[in-house]
Design an enzyme around this catalytic site. Structure first.
Site, PDB file in Angstrom:
ATOM      1  CE1 TYR A   1      81.432  14.508  30.044  1.00 41.53           C
ATOM      2  CE2 TYR A   1      81.572  16.128  28.292  1.00 41.53           C
ATOM      3  CZ  TYR A   1      82.188  15.358  29.265  1.00 41.53           C
ATOM      4  OH  TYR A   1      83.536  15.436  29.462  1.00 41.53           O
TER       5      TYR A   1
ATOM      6  CG  PHE B   1      83.199   9.408  35.340  1.00 39.27           C
ATOM      7  CD1 PHE B   1      83.810   9.747  34.140  1.00 39.27           C
ATOM      8  CD2 PHE B   1      82.028   8.649  35.301  1.00 39.27           C
ATOM      9  CE1 PHE B   1      83.273   9.359  32.935  1.00 39.27           C
ATOM     10  CE2 PHE B   1      81.491   8.253  34.091  1.00 39.27           C
ATOM     11  CZ  PHE B   1      82.106   8.612  32.900  1.00 39.27           C
ATOM     12  CG  ASP B   2      84.459  14.340  32.293  1.00 42.24           C
ATOM     13  OD1 ASP B   2      84.670  15.492  32.733  1.00 42.24           O
ATOM     14  OD2 ASP B   2      84.817  13.979  31.159  1.00 42.24           O
TER      15      ASP B   2
ATOM     16  CB  ILE C   1      83.141   6.061  24.546  1.00 39.35           C
ATOM     17  CG1 ILE C   1      81.887   6.843  24.913  1.00 39.35           C
ATOM     18  CG2 ILE C   1      84.278   6.336  25.516  1.00 39.35           C
ATOM     19  CD1 ILE C   1      81.303   6.487  26.279  1.00 39.35           C
TER      20      ILE C   1
ATOM     21  CE1 TYR D   1      86.981   6.595  27.859  1.00 39.64           C
ATOM     22  CE2 TYR D   1      85.346   6.301  29.576  1.00 39.64           C
ATOM     23  CZ  TYR D   1      86.028   7.128  28.708  1.00 39.64           C
ATOM     24  OH  TYR D   1      85.762   8.466  28.680  1.00 39.64           O
TER      25      TYR D   1
ATOM     26  CG  PHE E   1      77.998   9.529  29.357  1.00 41.04           C
ATOM     27  CD1 PHE E   1      79.011  10.373  29.773  1.00 41.04           C
ATOM     28  CD2 PHE E   1      78.315   8.217  29.035  1.00 41.04           C
ATOM     29  CE1 PHE E   1      80.321   9.922  29.854  1.00 41.04           C
ATOM     30  CE2 PHE E   1      79.618   7.764  29.112  1.00 41.04           C
ATOM     31  CZ  PHE E   1      80.633   8.616  29.533  1.00 41.04           C
TER      32      PHE E   1
END
Length: 188
Positions: free
Chosen positions: A39, A50-51, A70, A96, A113
């Site tokens: 992902y 961010f990830d 999540i 979140y 995502f």
């Protein structure tokens, strides 16, 4: 790219299929709840990543439907097939929210995502076992069926031999009666 689908019905989790999985590909189920994904997480407001699992080519694994990820992921990944890549956009209440977000994610952020479903697996210790165990089980069943079929064939052969022997005995008796009958007739 596919159409955007409102999975939750309230616009909270939107899914767009980037690449479809094969038609016969498996999906996460109660028997196959463990999933492996690649992902990339992006802040919708800024486009900032961010990830990601792509930087180190790692795989992220989790169990669908248990709340370990999540809410949007628990909802969206259940709708995916192995091999599918989907863009999942989630409102804060499915991400979140205002509390509990990591420091790199501003509170109340909409997240995007891109998720690729790599595999679905059973829980450890579940009754499904590995593919090799399943193949061995099927091989054993096949052997048992072959043994049963051979035994049936042997029984059939024995019955036919018994019928033939009985028919030969009857024929022999009939033949001896004819011989005896002819002999008695001549003696008179």
């Amino acid at each position: 790219m596919g159409d955007e689908i409102d999975i939750t019905g309230d616009g909270g989790v939107m899914k767009t299929i980037v690449r479809s999985g094969k038609a016969d590909a498996i999906i996460p189920t109660g028997d196959l709840p463990l999933v492996d994904v690649h992902y990339e997480g992006i802040l919708a407001a800024t486009g900032e990543v961010f990830d990601t699992t792509h930087e180190d080519n790692s795989v992220f694994s989790f169990e669908v439907g248990t709340g370990t990820v999540i809410k949007a992921w628990d909802i969206a990944v259940k709708t995916m097939k192995v091999g599918e890549v989907a863009k999942i956009t989630c409102k804060p209440e499915y991400a979140y929210g205002s509390a509990g977000s990591p420091p790199e994610i501003p509170p109340d952020s909409t997240l995007v995502f891109e998720v690729e479903l790599l595999a679905c697996r059973p829980r450890k210790g579940s009754s499904l076992g590995s593919a090799s165990e399943e193949r061995a089980r099927l091989e054993e069943l096949k052997k048992q069926r072959e043994i049963a079929a051979a035994a049936k064939e042997e029984e059939k052969k024995k019955r036919e031999e018994a019928k033939a022997a009985a028919a030969a005995r009857i024929q022999a008796k009939l033949g001896s009666k004819k011989v005896q009958g002819k002999g008695k007739g001549k003696a008179k």
